[in-house]
Design a protein around this motif. Structure first.
Motif, PDB file in Angstrom:
ATOM      1  N   ASP A  77      11.539  -5.610   3.684  1.00  0.00           N
ATOM      2  CA  ASP A  77      10.323  -5.573   4.455  1.00  0.00           C
ATOM      3  C   ASP A  77      10.904  -5.379   5.841  1.00  0.00           C
ATOM      4  O   ASP A  77      10.192  -4.781   6.622  1.00  0.00           O
ATOM      5  N   ASP A 113       0.208  -2.059   8.757  1.00  0.00           N
ATOM      6  CA  ASP A 113      -0.382  -3.005   7.338  1.00  0.00           C
ATOM      7  C   ASP A 113      -0.846  -1.702   6.548  1.00  0.00           C
ATOM      8  O   ASP A 113      -0.580  -1.842   5.282  1.00  0.00           O
ATOM      9  N   LYS A 114      -1.659  -0.864   7.094  1.00  0.00           N
ATOM     10  CA  LYS A 114      -2.017   0.282   6.179  1.00  0.00           C
ATOM     11  C   LYS A 114      -0.877   1.245   5.667  1.00  0.00           C
ATOM     12  O   LYS A 114      -1.075   1.440   4.544  1.00  0.00           O
ATOM     13  N   ARG A 116       1.918   0.287   5.053  1.00  0.00           N
ATOM     14  CA  ARG A 116       2.662  -0.743   3.886  1.00  0.00           C
ATOM     15  C   ARG A 116       1.752  -0.725   2.566  1.00  0.00           C
ATOM     16  O   ARG A 116       2.459  -0.772   1.551  1.00  0.00           O
ATOM     17  N   SER A 117       0.543  -0.863   2.897  1.00  0.00           N
ATOM     18  CA  SER A 117      -0.249  -0.779   1.528  1.00  0.00           C
ATOM     19  C   SER A 117      -0.178   0.525   0.846  1.00  0.00           C
ATOM     20  O   SER A 117      -0.041   0.681  -0.243  1.00  0.00           O
ATOM     21  N   THR A 143       2.997   0.488  -1.194  1.00  0.00           N
ATOM     22  CA  THR A 143       2.780  -0.380  -2.403  1.00  0.00           C
ATOM     23  C   THR A 143       2.056   0.628  -3.543  1.00  0.00           C
ATOM     24  O   THR A 143       2.504   0.511  -4.471  1.00  0.00           O
ATOM     25  N   ASP A 144       1.206   1.247  -3.041  1.00  0.00           N
ATOM     26  CA  ASP A 144       0.117   2.073  -3.923  1.00  0.00           C
ATOM     27  C   ASP A 144       1.303   3.136  -4.461  1.00  0.00           C
ATOM     28  O   ASP A 144       1.124   3.376  -5.711  1.00  0.00           O
ATOM     29  N   LYS A 165      -6.565   8.648  -0.506  1.00  0.00           N
ATOM     30  CA  LYS A 165      -6.857   7.337   0.017  1.00  0.00           C
ATOM     31  C   LYS A 165      -6.044   7.231   1.311  1.00  0.00           C
ATOM     32  O   LYS A 165      -6.523   6.703   2.411  1.00  0.00           O
ATOM     33  N   SER A 166      -5.065   8.085   1.630  1.00  0.00           N
ATOM     34  CA  SER A 166      -4.408   8.240   2.978  1.00  0.00           C
ATOM     35  C   SER A 166      -5.285   8.675   4.025  1.00  0.00           C
ATOM     36  O   SER A 166      -5.291   8.258   4.970  1.00  0.00           O
ATOM     37  N   ALA A 168      -7.761   6.393   5.128  1.00  0.00           N
ATOM     38  CA  ALA A 168      -7.189   5.172   5.703  1.00  0.00           C
ATOM     39  C   ALA A 168      -7.478   5.123   7.237  1.00  0.00           C
ATOM     40  O   ALA A 168      -7.533   6.299   8.027  1.00  0.00           O
TER      41      ALA A 168
END
Length: 504
Positions: free
Chosen positions: A326, A464-465, A467-468, A471-472, A500-501, A504
């Motif tokens: 991280d 945060d977005k 990093r999300s 993860t996806d 999705k990107s 965002a």
């Protein structure tokens, strides 16, 4: 050589003569060697047979491959690496488990090469961008910490040899660099009784091992009669007169006295304190009562160190709270937003190096000096050697304005608002089945590259977005690699992640 200048784009250098020609080649060296393939690795048996058949050709090829991947490393360092490589090859070719032997032994001098490469690039970058005075300051701090019992007169004599060595080494003059290193080490060994008690064994070694041994020797013990403070610079009534008589020598002597008393501080911090003192005298020597003004110097020094200490403490808190992976993602996002113009390879390398600095240092008793020294080397990598190396106005300002305080300058940088991202995702969401063949380390590199390229495409997204979405991406890889038809799965899931990107 016919056709060569045109092929490699240095015809303009060939039109110059003497020193200008040499400097032109230096300034146009390729710092980013990401275009080269990974270092070729032979099968251990094949490697041993090649070495046995033609030792000279084998070693020359190794020097060639290492040198072109490390264009700014000094010649004596490359020769030492080559000598160690030969020694390793001799040893491992006698072993039953050749592959294991090569793997474990190679790791040590790869780290050695990386550490010296980083330091040498940093020092040469300082010389190219800020001139010989900053080089004098760096060498004064380094030598005074390492040899605290050396007399100032002896130090100034040694500094002349050291400075001339760097001129040759930084310009890429191989013969001058090797000769300069040899001259410095002979100077140190001829006066070892008055310089250091820790180098006797080193001085008995042959060249070039002797030089490397002295560089890596422990700092000498502080003399028992060395007071904690040198009052000459803060309590004497004649400070301004002495400073005005010879400013360069006065600054060098201050740095010498402060560095030998503070072996716990980093080299960048010692340079900051020297600059803080210089600025203070600039104010005080123009007042009616200078001594009253500069008697506050120690408080100023402590304030400077406290600010630097706070930055290191925050970095180590990040390390403790986030963990290794991280923490790396945190730096990859931060660095890419600050300097999106850098290549993906450069950014992933810098992020990894920052994490290595913190994981190496944040649990040590000498945490502050260790973190500050290593993080400064990473910034040296980012800023590059050549004065013509431009990234963007904000980063260039931090790289070129003040060498000592560039750490705090970078701390204050935000995302580059003038950066124009590419209009399309440029294949970022086109995934291939090679993701399923990638081993852990290779897969991790692909994840790092995905994150950096995502930030380059969508720099406005929050951490945060981003990093999300990372993860996806990891989930898509895991899901599709387990599917019956990974290629079809990737073809379906890639566009979904792209949409999705976009949203965002």
């Amino acid at each position: 050589m016919e056709g060569l200048p045109q092929k490699h784009n240095f015809l303009h250098c060939c039109r110059k003569i003497d020193v200008e020609r040499k400097l032109c080649f230096l300034h146009n060296k390729k710092a980013d060697v990401g275009f080269l393939p990974p270092l070729p690795t032979l099968d251990p048996e094949e490697k041993c047979q090649t070495f046995k058949n033609n030792r000279e050709s084998f070693l020359n090829n190794y020097i060639y491959e290492i040198s072109r991947r490390n264009p700014f490393v000094f010649a004596p360092t490359l020769l030492t690496v080559a000598a160690r490589f030969e020694e390793m090859t001799k040893t491992c070719c006698e072993e039953q488990e050749k592959a294991y032997c090569f793997r474990t032994k190679a790791e040590h001098f790869i780290q050695y090469l990386k550490a010296l490469s980083s330091y040498q690039k940093n020092v040469c970058g300082a010389l190219m961008k800020f001139g010989p005075q900053i080089l004098q300051s760096i060498n004064t701090a380094v030598l005074s910490q390492k040899f605290p019992k050396i007399e100032f007169k002896e130090l100034t004599s040694l500094l002349k040899d050291v400075s001339s060595k760097y001129d040759g080494c930084c310009e890429g003059d191989v013969v001058e660099c090797i000769h300069g290193r040899s001259k410095i080490m002979s100077h140190i060994c001829s006066k070892q009784d008055s310089i250091s008690s820790k180098i006797k064994g080193c001085c008995e070694k042959k060249i070039p091992e002797r030089g490397e041994c002295i560089i890596y020797s422990n700092k000498d013990d502080r003399p028992n009669d060395l007071s904690l403070r040198e009052t000459k610079f803060t309590e004497s009534n004649n400070v301004c007169e002495e400073r005005n008589a010879d400013r360069g020598n006065f600054k060098t002597e201050f740095l010498y006295e402060y560095s030998r008393r503070h072996t716990e501080l980093s080299i960048p911090e010692l340079l900051r304190i020297a600059e803080t003192y210089e600025d203070l005298l600039g104010e005080c020597c123009n007042t009616e009562n200078p001594p009253d003004c500069y008697r506050d110097a120690e408080n100023r020094f402590n304030e400077t160190t406290e600010k630097s200490l706070k930055i290191v403490q925050q970095e180590c808190e990040h390390f403790q709270n986030l963990g290794k992976d991280d923490l790396k993602y945190y730096y990859l996002i931060k660095l890419t937003k600050i300097a999106p113009q850098l290549s993906t390879e450069e950014l992933t390398f810098l992020g990894k190096e920052m994490v290595i600095a913190l994981t190496t240092c944040c649990t040590l008793s000498e945490e502050f000096a260790c973190v500050d020294n290593l993080m400064d080397l990473v910034l040296g990598e980012l800023c590059g050697i050549n004065e013509y190396h431009n990234i963007n106005p904000a980063v260039d300002h931090c790289c070129k304005t003040n060498f000592a305080f560039r750490r705090s300058c970078f701390e204050g940088l935000k995302a580059d608002k003038a950066y124009v991202p590419p209009p399309t995702s440029q294949g970022l969401f086109t995934f291939h089945t090679d993701l399923c063949q990638a081993h852990n380390e290779e897969l991790q590199r692909k994840k790092d590259r995905f994150l950096v390229n995502l930030v380059k495409w969508k720099p406005e997204l929050t951490e945060d977005k981003l990093r999300s979405l990372l993860t996806d991406f990891t989930k898509v890889v895991a899901t599709c690699c387990k599917a019956e038809g990974p290629a079809a799965c990737f073809s379906e899931e890639g566009p979904k992640l792209a949409a999705k990107s976009q949203a965002a």
